[in-house]
Design a protein around this motif. Sequence first.
Motif, PDB file in Angstrom:
ATOM      1  N   ASN A  38       0.830  -1.192   0.000  1.00 49.51           N
ATOM      2  CA  ASN A  38       0.000   0.000   0.000  1.00 49.51           C
ATOM      3  C   ASN A  38       0.870   1.249   0.000  1.00 49.51           C
ATOM      4  N   PRO A  54      -4.106   7.769   0.969  1.00 52.15           N
ATOM      5  CA  PRO A  54      -3.796   6.560   0.203  1.00 52.15           C
ATOM      6  C   PRO A  54      -3.590   6.899  -1.276  1.00 52.15           C
ATOM      7  N   LYS A  57      -2.930   0.737  -4.201  1.00 53.66           N
ATOM      8  CA  LYS A  57      -2.721  -0.597  -3.638  1.00 53.66           C
ATOM      9  C   LYS A  57      -2.121  -1.461  -4.738  1.00 53.66           C
TER      10      LYS A  57
END
Length: 106
Positions: A38, A54, A57
């Motif tokens: 990640n 984020p 991924k």
Amino acid sequence: MNKDLEIIDQRIEKLFKRISRTRYWIQIVNDPYDQTYNFFFNSQRRGERLKSVPLHKLVNYQLTYLEQLIKGLRAKTNLTIEFTGFTGMRWPTTHKIIQWRREQLE
């Protein structure tokens, strides 16, 4: 260009604001349970809280693939790259240790 690298690079460009007295870095976290890597974009202004967004991924859970991706990422950005969850692991081609110390629990 690698599709994963392209996605990460585009998202970094949107988030990197170059604000004075602000620290920016990329964090890559090994998730052995989901078998993913990640990527996070972290920023922190002096005296303020950490902001972590984020980025991506990575589902290709192979260190050789990650190593090539990071080489490409380092060619595109000078941001510091911090590794979490890689204690004791080594890069496949260079055999250098990825992460020296254990994470500290807060």
